[in-house]
Design an enzyme around this catalytic site. Structure first.
Site: not given
Length: 237
Positions: A31-33
């Site tokens: 899970i990014e950003n």
């Protein structure tokens, strides 16, 4: 990502059910950003996933490379130390170094990323080094690069009579070429600088994984590599 974390108990249960029903080996959580505001919730989500599946199933977490030890923004969302307590390993996404034309993963930048992870009380045997199987191509006068899979690089550069230079400091190759017209390629007409990976640059990063006795190697992503890397780069590791 935030919506998922708000419902993390339910999501963790859905993941554990899927692993059981499909008899999967485990799950990689990427899970990014997010930001530092989500740090604790993200760690708790990984804890819940680990708690919900059998110990012989694998839980790994993809984390942003953080050579400068940033605590804010996207990099701040990853609590390396506590994520490693719940995960079998962390995969350090050691690529996308340059926002302006530059290496995808220079050897010094990658080494600093490994060193940061080790300062966070993460065992080397819980670290997997992510390698880029792509390059980034900047058109002159434009700021947004385009990703180019490694298997396209040779034909693209050859087709447009490009020049390849190996930058010894970063241990990264770059190509410079001009496209006048190209029905076969992914790029519009223009003059380009393409930073990518080759046998020498990948070996330099693999040497770092061996130097620090890391658990292993990963990539983004399988299928983008030049097929020759398996015999020339990875065969004797």
């Amino acid at each position: 990502g935030r919506f998922a974390l708000k419902k993390r108990v339910l999501l963790a249960k859905q993941i554990s059910n899927a692993i059981e029903e499909l008899d999967l080996d485990g799950v990689n959580i990427d899970i990014e950003n997010l930001t530092e505001k989500d740090r604790n919730a993200f760690t708790d989500f990984v804890r819940l996933v680990r708690k919900g599946i059998p110990r012989h199933k694998e839980v790994s977490v993809a984390v942003a490379a953080n050579p400068s030890g940033w605590t804010k923004g996207w990099h701040g969302s990853y609590d390396y130390e506590n994520l490693a307590k719940h995960a079998d390993y962390l995969m350090v996404m050691a690529y996308d170094e340059s926002r302006l034309a530059g290496p995808t993963a220079s050897v010094g930048w990658v080494e600093k990323s490994i060193q940061y992870a080790l300062t966070q009380k993460v065992s080397p045997q819980k670290l997997v080094l992510g390698l880029p199987f792509y390059g980034r191509c900047w058109m002159k006068g434009q700021s947004n690069p385009q990703a180019i899979p490694l298997y396209l690089v040779k034909s693209l550069v050859k087709r447009h009579n490009g020049t390849i230079i190996f930058d010894t400091k970063s241990q990264s190759p770059k190509a410079i070429f001009t496209i006048k017209h190209d029905k076969k390629g992914p790029l519009p007409p223009g003059t380009y600088t393409l930073w990518f990976e080759n046998e020498q640059s990948l070996k330099a990063k693999i040497n770092l994984a061996q130097k620090y006795n890391l658990k292993g190697l990963g990539s983004w992503s399988l299928g983008q590599e030049d097929s020759s890397v398996w015999n020339k780069v990875f065969k004797n590791i």
